[in-house]
Design a protein around this motif. Structure first.
Motif, PDB file in Angstrom:
ATOM      1  N   ARG A   1      63.852 -11.371  71.460  1.00 61.16           N
ATOM      2  CA  ARG A   1      62.940 -11.979  72.435  1.00 61.16           C
ATOM      3  C   ARG A   1      61.711 -11.077  72.541  1.00 61.16           C
ATOM      4  NH1 ARG A   1      64.737 -14.019  78.029  1.00 61.16           N
ATOM      5  NH2 ARG A   1      62.576 -14.609  77.767  1.00 61.16           N
ATOM      6  N   ASP A   2      60.571 -11.655  72.798  1.00 61.75           N
ATOM      7  CA  ASP A   2      59.361 -10.819  72.778  1.00 61.75           C
ATOM      8  C   ASP A   2      59.388  -9.710  73.838  1.00 61.75           C
ATOM      9  OD1 ASP A   2      58.788 -12.353  75.029  1.00 61.75           O
ATOM     10  OD2 ASP A   2      56.663 -12.580  74.519  1.00 61.75           O
ATOM     11  N   ASP A   3      60.089  -9.970  74.960  1.00 59.58           N
ATOM     12  CA  ASP A   3      60.195  -8.962  76.031  1.00 59.58           C
ATOM     13  C   ASP A   3      60.843  -7.670  75.525  1.00 59.58           C
ATOM     14  OD1 ASP A   3      60.585 -11.109  78.768  1.00 59.58           O
ATOM     15  OD2 ASP A   3      60.770 -11.769  76.695  1.00 59.58           O
TER      16      ASP A   3
HETATM   17 MG    MG Z   1      59.434 -13.399  76.707  1.00 57.41          MG
END
Ligand code: MG
Ligand code: ATP
Length: 283
Positions: free
Chosen positions: A49-51
């Motif tokens: 996930r980009d986080d």
């Molecule tokens: Mg995200």
């Protein structure tokens, strides 16, 4: 082996994979696992996930990653920006209900602002000397004002259509963002050399973006006129043709000015103009 953290799905996934593919890093598209090795280059892709990408790179679990600059800034992770990538462009902006008579950033004093980017927002408010209540919301920030949980929002804007459909207007742009390649600052020399090779290839792909290779036949007595029309070409190729009265001129043109220049080339007697895409350019 260089490990690259890539968003597993979402807005950055396709452009990131397209960039790797144009750089001839071949990754199987049948992606069933978290970690996939490239077939022809010493890299492996870690899908996240980009986080999770900034921290994964800062911790050295991945060596490099592709993520929005907004996400990197929000997390303040200790990763270097290795290269801006030019896709995933967006901005982080403050928006208020459209009926508000907005007078300037002091309008936010004492007001409630909903956001998924509390750190960037708080830093901005401090810089502006504004005290506001920051409400952290994940997802659908844009509905916060209509359901009455906030007076304004601070969120990602690209076209602005989401704001319009939620009766909001953008009043302050706080940050411009795009996808960036980030790297672990303590990467080994061996990994750095793989990264350098990857960057070299990306450079070649990016240099060719928006460029066309143009070939045309020109009467010999018009060559000087044609060369005068071609912008910024250091040394265009001019080659003889079987018919001694004609020659062939080859050059690279920017897509942006393309039609204008082609028109001038025709006026100056160019014929049989061929336009060919350029895949890579090493300057
Ligand atoms: Mg995200
Ligand atoms: P994930 O499931 O990986 O956590 P996400 O929902 O948090 O995904 P996306 O919506 O896929 O994230 O957006 C990823 C990044 O794409 C953003 O952080 C931003 O840098 C960029 N981006 C570009 N345009 C937009 C846009 N219109 N809306 C949201 N993000 C955008």
């Amino acid at each position: 082996m260089l490990r690259i953290a890539v968003q597993s799905k979402g807005r950055l996934y396709e452009d990131t994979m397209a960039l790797l593919s144009e750089a001839d890093v071949k990754v199987s598209s049948a992606r069933r696992t978290l970690l996939v090795r490239a077939k022809n280059f010493p890299v492996e892709i870690l899908y996240l996930r980009d986080d999770d990408i900034p921290r994964t790179v800062a911790d050295g679990v991945a060596d490099i990653g592709v993520v929005g600059l907004n996400e990197l800034e929000e997390q303040g992770a200790e990763a270097d920006v290795v290269r801006r990538l030019g896709f995933g462009a967006c901005r982080l902006s403050l928006a208020v209900p459209k009926e508000v008579d907005y007078t300037g950033v002091q309008w936010f004093e004492g007001r409630r602002i909903a956001t998924s980017y509390p750190h960037i927002l708080t830093r901005y408010l401090n810089e502006q000397g504004v005290n506001a209540e920051v409400h952290v919301i994940t997802g659908s920030v844009e509905v916060s004002t209509s359901i009455g949980i906030a007076d304004a929002i601070f969120d990602i804007v690209s076209s602005g259509s989401t704001l319009v459909s939620n009766n909001l207007k953008e009043v302050e742009t706080v940050m411009e963002s795009e996808a960036v390649m980030i790297g672990n600052p303590l990467m080994s020399g061996y990994k750095r050399s793989i990264l350098d090779e990857l960057l070299f290839r990306i450079e070649a792909v990016k240099s060719a973006e928006g460029k066309k290779y143009v070939l045309m036949n020109v009467p010999k007595d018009k060559v000087d006129d044609i060369l005068a029309v071609l912008p910024g070409v250091k040394s265009p190729t001019v080659m003889p043709l079987a018919d001694a009265a004609w020659c062939s001129v080859h050059t690279v043109l920017d897509e942006e000015r393309f039609w204008e220049i082609i028109g001038q080339l025709k006026e100056n007697g160019a014929q049989g103009i061929l336009v060919v895409p350029i895949e890579k350019m090493i300057i």
